[in-house]
Structure formats: structure tokens, C-alpha cells
Enzyme design. Structure first.
Site, PDB file in Angstrom:
ATOM      1  N   SER A 182      13.771 -12.628  28.997  1.00  0.00           N
ATOM      2  CA  SER A 182      12.798 -12.417  30.059  1.00  0.00           C
ATOM      3  C   SER A 182      12.529 -13.736  30.786  1.00  0.00           C
ATOM      4  O   SER A 182      13.471 -14.381  31.250  1.00  0.00           O
ATOM      5  CB  SER A 182      11.527 -11.796  29.485  1.00  0.00           C
ATOM      6  OG  SER A 182      10.681 -11.331  30.504  1.00  0.00           O
ATOM      7  N   HIS A 204      13.227  -3.386  28.127  1.00  0.00           N
ATOM      8  CA  HIS A 204      13.115  -4.811  28.441  1.00  0.00           C
ATOM      9  C   HIS A 204      13.288  -5.720  27.232  1.00  0.00           C
ATOM     10  O   HIS A 204      13.742  -6.853  27.356  1.00  0.00           O
ATOM     11  CB  HIS A 204      11.752  -5.082  29.093  1.00  0.00           C
ATOM     12  CG  HIS A 204      11.563  -6.488  29.565  1.00  0.00           C
ATOM     13  ND1 HIS A 204      12.365  -7.071  30.527  1.00  0.00           N
ATOM     14  CD2 HIS A 204      10.664  -7.444  29.191  1.00  0.00           C
ATOM     15  CE1 HIS A 204      11.972  -8.314  30.735  1.00  0.00           C
ATOM     16  NE2 HIS A 204      10.948  -8.570  29.936  1.00  0.00           N
ATOM     17  N   ASP A 210      15.454  -0.969  32.346  1.00  0.00           N
ATOM     18  CA  ASP A 210      14.412  -1.993  32.251  1.00  0.00           C
ATOM     19  C   ASP A 210      13.361  -1.726  33.323  1.00  0.00           C
ATOM     20  O   ASP A 210      13.667  -1.746  34.522  1.00  0.00           O
ATOM     21  CB  ASP A 210      15.040  -3.381  32.439  1.00  0.00           C
ATOM     22  CG  ASP A 210      14.086  -4.517  32.105  1.00  0.00           C
ATOM     23  OD1 ASP A 210      12.867  -4.352  32.284  1.00  0.00           O
ATOM     24  OD2 ASP A 210      14.574  -5.571  31.663  1.00  0.00           O
TER      25      ASP A 210
END
Length: 248
Positions: free
Chosen positions: A92, A224, A194
Site C-alpha cells: 500500500s 487490498h 482492490d
């Protein structure tokens, strides 16, 4: 005080090191399973803790993106003192820091896991209030409990500071501004489902890095949280193969 299980971790192994960087409001523990997988294959692995994470959300609200980047730089300095080469894997927001670090330091290879060049619309980013009214403002952050993961993974912050979201946006803009300086081999991993980091982010990274060796690895059902999701074994195997390949 650091929360139990939220500490950084170091798994000493061979002379090739891997720096693992967690994401926004995350913890090093989210990358521990991946670190153990890589360590079993001969790598030395360091999972850093970004400033203000794994303590209190109020602590995090006082941190800037540069504070987080300094945590990454410190981790690189420590690992490069132990290893001959350092690769970087970031989840991320950590994936953005991995790209940024490769534009500053001598990095072997980079793997991004669900890096958010564009935040998914359903996250409501367009409703983010102006920075000047976000101090001491927090919003709930829901997440389902995950099975078969380190206990600390299920003890992440249950709210997030709005001022921190502005800092995340700044990281995105900073990455976009210098992504053309990234020339190292890059593996971009992203799930098509995602709903936090829009999948178009993977294509943006692929199109804008200047790496001669770059590849997107799509996942279908991981959401995610790639390092702890259902397809994590595939994520680990793809990353390890990429790092171990002599020609990347």
C-alpha cells in the site's frame, strides 16, 4: 509505547537483504509472514515500523509523510550495513515509499503490493475536508478479522486521523513527481478487486517508471491486503522468484 506485536522485526540471513514497508495505519506484523517466507529462502529481512504506527492514533496524527520516509531511510541504513544488496517490498503506502527510496538510494529491486497512485472512489477521498480543519479529527476504520495471521494484524487502529490522510495524498503526489527516476527492476502486484487502491494504480506505475525490467502481476480475489489475504502464498512466491531471478 509500542503496542504488543507491533514492533519492527529483523530476520538475519544471507547477504541479500529485503526491506519490508507496511502501509498507512498498518503494522510490521502485516508483512511478517512474507518476511518469514523470504527468510526461509536465504534473505535477511527487516520489517520497519513507520513513525506513529503501532502506538496510538493520536501519536500518528502528529506525523508527516517525511517522518514516515525517515523511518524507511533508517531501515535502509541499518539493513545496508548488514547486507551487500538491499531489495525493497512495500504494501500500500509502503509501496510508494519503496519507489521513493529507489530514487534516492542504491536499491536492487522493488516490489509494490497494492500501491495507491489513485485511491478508489468508494473510499470517499473527494469528501476529504481541507487540511486546515482536519487537526484532531478522526474517522472510523473498519476491517474484518483475519484468520491465520499474526495476532497483532487484527489489532490495527480502528480509526484514522484525517490530517494523516492528507499526508498520504502528499506521498502519492511526491511519488508521481519523481517516478520517472525509478530505473531498478520493478514487480507491481495488484488485485483486480482492490477497493482501496484503484487497480489503475498498477498501470500508472508500469507506464511511468523508467525500468527496463518491469512487470504487473494481477491477482483476482485478494482485495487490498495482499500480504495477509487468501492469495498470499502466490504473492510470496511471485515476489521471491522475482528477487531471486538473476535477470529479474
Amino acid at each position: 509505547m509500542i503496542l504488543p506485536g507491533a514492533e519492527p522485526f529483523f530476520l538475519p540471513g544471507g547477504r541479500e537483504g529485503v526491506l519490508l514497508i507496511h502501509g498507512f495505519t498498518g503494522l510490521p506484523a502485516e508483512l511478517l509472514l512474507m518476511g518469514q517466507y523470504l527468510h526461509a529462502r536465504g534473505f535477511s529481512v527487516l520489517g520497519v515500523r513507520l513513525a506513529g504506527h503501532g502506538t496510538t492514533v493520536e501519536d500518528m496524527s502528529h506525523m508527516t509523510w517525511e517522518d514516515w520516509m525517515d523511518s524507511v531511510r533508517d531501515g535502509y541504513a541499518l539493513l545496508s550495513g548488514f547486507c551487500d544488496t538491499v531489495d525493497v517490498i512495500g504494501h500500500s503506502m509502503g509501496g510508494l515509499f519503496a519507489l521513493l527510496l529507489s530514487s534516492e538510494e542504491k536499491i536492487g529491486k522493488v516490489v509494490t503490493l497494492a500501491a495507491p497512485i489513485q485511491i478508489a472512489e468508494e473510499r470517499g477521498i473527494k469528501f476529504l475536508p481541507p487540511r486546515e480543519v482536519c487537526n484532531n479529527q478522526f474517522v472510523p476504520k473498519a476491517r474484518r478479522r483475519l484468520k491465520g495471521v499474526p495476532e497483532a494484524v487484527n489489532n490495527t487502529y480502528r480509526k484514522m486521523p484525517l490530517i494523516g490522510v492528507h499526508e498520504l495524498v502528499d506521498v502519492i503526489e511526491k511519488t508521481k513527481g519523481c517516478i520517472d527516476k525509478v530505473t531498478v527492476p520493478v514487480l507491481i502486484m495488484h488485485s483486480r478487486d482492490d477497493h482501496t487502491a484503484a487497480p489503475v494504480s498498477a498501470e500508472y506505475i508500469y507506464d511511468h517508471v523508467q525500468s527496463h525490467i518491469r512487470r504487473i502481476c494481477w491477482l483476482e480475489e485478494s482485495g487490498h491486503l495482499l500480504p495477509v489475504a487468501a492469495e498470499r502464498e502466490k504473492v510470496f512466491a511471485e515476489a521471491a522468484a522475482f528477487l531471486q531471478a538473476p535477470d529479474a
